[in-house]
Write a protein that holds these residues in place. Structure first.
Motif, PDB file in Angstrom:
ATOM      1  N   LYS A 103     -27.682  18.084  52.247  1.00 16.76           N
ATOM      2  CA  LYS A 103     -27.664  18.289  53.693  1.00 16.76           C
ATOM      3  C   LYS A 103     -28.018  19.744  53.977  1.00 16.76           C
ATOM      4  O   LYS A 103     -27.577  20.650  53.267  1.00 16.76           O
ATOM      5  CB  LYS A 103     -26.277  17.989  54.279  1.00 16.76           C
ATOM      6  CG  LYS A 103     -25.762  16.579  54.020  1.00 16.76           C
ATOM      7  CD  LYS A 103     -26.467  15.568  54.890  1.00 16.76           C
ATOM      8  CE  LYS A 103     -25.820  14.191  54.721  1.00 16.76           C
ATOM      9  NZ  LYS A 103     -26.536  13.152  55.491  1.00 16.76           N
ATOM     10  N   GLY A 109     -26.842  19.237  65.204  1.00 19.35           N
ATOM     11  CA  GLY A 109     -27.862  18.181  65.325  1.00 19.35           C
ATOM     12  C   GLY A 109     -29.280  18.677  65.200  1.00 19.35           C
ATOM     13  O   GLY A 109     -30.203  18.100  65.766  1.00 19.35           O
ATOM     14  N   GLY A 124     -20.671  14.191  59.073  1.00 20.48           N
ATOM     15  CA  GLY A 124     -21.291  13.160  59.903  1.00 20.48           C
ATOM     16  C   GLY A 124     -20.785  13.148  61.332  1.00 20.48           C
ATOM     17  O   GLY A 124     -20.774  12.112  61.999  1.00 20.48           O
ATOM     18  N   LYS A 181     -22.835  18.125  59.560  1.00 24.75           N
ATOM     19  CA  LYS A 181     -23.705  17.143  58.907  1.00 24.75           C
ATOM     20  C   LYS A 181     -23.026  16.544  57.675  1.00 24.75           C
ATOM     21  O   LYS A 181     -23.177  15.350  57.385  1.00 24.75           O
ATOM     22  CB  LYS A 181     -25.047  17.788  58.543  1.00 24.75           C
ATOM     23  CG  LYS A 181     -25.974  17.981  59.750  1.00 24.75           C
ATOM     24  CD  LYS A 181     -27.190  18.817  59.415  1.00 24.75           C
ATOM     25  CE  LYS A 181     -28.132  18.912  60.619  1.00 24.75           C
ATOM     26  NZ  LYS A 181     -29.203  19.905  60.423  1.00 24.75           N
ATOM     27  N   GLY A 194     -28.056  22.750  56.982  1.00 23.70           N
ATOM     28  CA  GLY A 194     -27.682  23.240  58.299  1.00 23.70           C
ATOM     29  C   GLY A 194     -28.567  24.414  58.674  1.00 23.70           C
ATOM     30  O   GLY A 194     -28.959  25.209  57.814  1.00 23.70           O
ATOM     31  N   THR A 222     -28.176  24.790  52.404  1.00 22.45           N
ATOM     32  CA  THR A 222     -28.237  23.427  51.871  1.00 22.45           C
ATOM     33  C   THR A 222     -27.153  23.193  50.840  1.00 22.45           C
ATOM     34  O   THR A 222     -26.946  24.000  49.929  1.00 22.45           O
ATOM     35  CB  THR A 222     -29.619  23.164  51.230  1.00 22.45           C
ATOM     36  OG1 THR A 222     -30.633  23.379  52.219  1.00 22.45           O
ATOM     37  CG2 THR A 222     -29.721  21.730  50.728  1.00 22.45           C
ATOM     38  N   THR A 241     -32.920  19.672  63.507  1.00 21.56           N
ATOM     39  CA  THR A 241     -33.943  19.496  62.457  1.00 21.56           C
ATOM     40  C   THR A 241     -35.135  20.375  62.810  1.00 21.56           C
ATOM     41  O   THR A 241     -35.502  20.485  63.978  1.00 21.56           O
ATOM     42  CB  THR A 241     -34.406  18.031  62.344  1.00 21.56           C
ATOM     43  OG1 THR A 241     -34.870  17.585  63.632  1.00 21.56           O
ATOM     44  CG2 THR A 241     -33.298  17.120  61.876  1.00 21.56           C
ATOM     45  N   ASP A 244     -23.543  23.898  61.425  1.00 25.48           N
ATOM     46  CA  ASP A 244     -24.448  22.742  61.439  1.00 25.48           C
ATOM     47  C   ASP A 244     -24.312  21.959  60.129  1.00 25.48           C
ATOM     48  O   ASP A 244     -24.231  20.721  60.133  1.00 25.48           O
ATOM     49  CB  ASP A 244     -25.887  23.223  61.646  1.00 25.48           C
ATOM     50  CG  ASP A 244     -26.865  22.086  61.923  1.00 25.48           C
ATOM     51  OD1 ASP A 244     -26.452  21.055  62.502  1.00 25.48           O
ATOM     52  OD2 ASP A 244     -28.047  22.215  61.555  1.00 25.48           O
ATOM     53  N   LEU A 260     -27.046  13.173  65.269  1.00 24.74           N
ATOM     54  CA  LEU A 260     -26.891  13.848  63.984  1.00 24.74           C
ATOM     55  C   LEU A 260     -25.694  14.767  64.021  1.00 24.74           C
ATOM     56  O   LEU A 260     -25.361  15.335  65.062  1.00 24.74           O
ATOM     57  CB  LEU A 260     -28.162  14.652  63.698  1.00 24.74           C
ATOM     58  CG  LEU A 260     -28.436  15.144  62.285  1.00 24.74           C
ATOM     59  CD1 LEU A 260     -28.566  13.980  61.315  1.00 24.74           C
ATOM     60  CD2 LEU A 260     -29.723  15.970  62.276  1.00 24.74           C
ATOM     61  N   GLY A 261     -25.006  14.924  62.891  1.00 25.92           N
ATOM     62  CA  GLY A 261     -23.826  15.765  62.853  1.00 25.92           C
ATOM     63  C   GLY A 261     -24.114  17.239  63.060  1.00 25.92           C
ATOM     64  O   GLY A 261     -25.270  17.672  63.140  1.00 25.92           O
ATOM     65  N   GLY A 262     -23.053  18.038  63.151  1.00 27.93           N
ATOM     66  CA  GLY A 262     -23.189  19.483  63.349  1.00 27.93           C
ATOM     67  C   GLY A 262     -23.742  19.816  64.721  1.00 27.93           C
ATOM     68  O   GLY A 262     -23.325  19.263  65.730  1.00 27.93           O
TER      69      GLY A 262
END
Length: 336
Positions: free
Chosen positions: A38, A332, A109, A106, A40, A34, A334, A102, A328-330
């Motif tokens: 953000k 993506g 973006g 993120k 990853g 983190t 979650t 990731d 979502l970036g990277g």
């Protein structure tokens, strides 16, 4: 940069058997990194063949966690070089490297495939793996999950007979993975029989260090042969070029996306077919693999499809084998 580590026990839909082992669940390490609000996520699974456990990876990472927290994160590549210098195993580095990629995407973006200047206009279809079992069970698995390409795990006394029987129940492309269980003589003998049965290629039929046998196979096999256990790290690619038609890169084995990108480039320069495979990861690891799709000839990213329950959201593989990429970036990812 804050770091979190969590062990997950991922239950499988079916007992998964290959020539050397069977299991009903997969132990997995999920790493979170983190920065600037953000997070990853990255993943690496345990593996008895390589003597890697989640606990051993966590111990390695915890030993350098203070330095990771104080690391001035700029790019995943710089972070990867730092991890290599710390002497971590490739499996532990993979989990951290995937999390770093990731996170990087993120923060920007952007999905990774866009950062790498590739497009998802076209990409290879993932195979779906059928582990070793009774023929009835293998057929049942195929009927449960109709798919355009199956990877069939072999390494029994009746391998060709198994494929003959499976062929009666599907028109799909077959790929055969013997996981080091055959000899050169068996491979050369089996290849034309399997080719007639619609097999596209053979994956790692011989033991990883049987280079002499693989040279013989390369001269006499009527089917292409893809390296897996013989292609672990970057330095293996060049050697594999003389003994295989292609390489299967595993992120966990090579140490993540950073070295995988270099291996893909090297493999293509050598005229090899390039594949990326999975180690029964959740959607965390699979979403990272998916970002590489535009650069690949073949892919084996069915890990999350083999699970009873997933732990994350990200890339979605639909029932028709098409892929939905997250916005979502990277990678993506979650966590649920």
């Amino acid at each position: 940069m804050d770091i979190s580590l969590k062990k997950y026990i991922l239950p499988l839909k079916h007992t998964f058997s290959i020539s050397r082992e069977s299991h009903d669940f997969q132990n997995s390490l999920i790493v979170g990194l983190t920065l600037n609000e953000k997070t990853g996520f990255g993943e690496a699974t345990s593996n008895p063949y390589y003597k890697i456990t989640v606990e051993s990876m966590m111990a390695e990472i915890n030993a350098v966690s203070h330095e990771i927290k104080n690391f001035n994160f700029t790019t995943p590549e710089v972070f990867h070089a730092f991890l290599v210098a710390k002497g971590l195993s490739n499996f532990a580095i993979c989990a951290l490297d995937l999390a770093a990629h990731d996170l990087y995407g993120k923060l920007l973006g952007k999905p990774l495939y866009k950062i790498w200047n590739t497009t998802i206009d076209s990409y290879p279809t993932t195979n779906y793996t059928i582990g070793i079992a009774s023929i009835d069970k293998m057929v049942a698995k195929m009927k449960e999950t109709p798919w355009p390409i199956y990877k069939i795990k072999l390494g029994t006394d009746d391998d060709v007979a198994i494929v003959k029987e499976l062929r009666k129940h599907s028109d799909a492309i077959f790929r055969i993975d013997a996981n080091c269980a055959w000899t050169a003589k068996e491979t050369i003998y089996n290849a034309p029989l399997l080719k007639e049965l619609g097999v596209e290629f053979l994956e790692q039929p011989l033991k990883a260090d049987d280079w002499k046998g693989m040279e013989e196979v390369m001269h006499h096999s009527v089917l292409p042969v893809i390296a897996d256990e013989s292609c672990i790290v970057e330095t293996d690619v060049e050697k594999c070029g003389l003994h295989f038609s292609g390489i299967n890169i595993k992120l966990t084995k090579c140490g993540g996306l950073t070295p995988a990108l270099r291996m893909i480039k090297k493999g293509k320069e050598m005229g090899l077919k390039v594949m990326v495979g999975c180690m029964t990861e959740s959607t965390v690891g699979i979403s990272a693999i998916a970002q590489l799709l535009p650069q690949l000839d073949y892919v084996d990213m069915d890990g999350a499809l083999l699970l009873k329950e997933d732990i994350a959201d990200g890339v979605i593989i639909k029932n028709d084998a098409t892929v939905i990429f997250p916005s979502l970036g990277g990678s993506g990812v979650t966590l649920r």
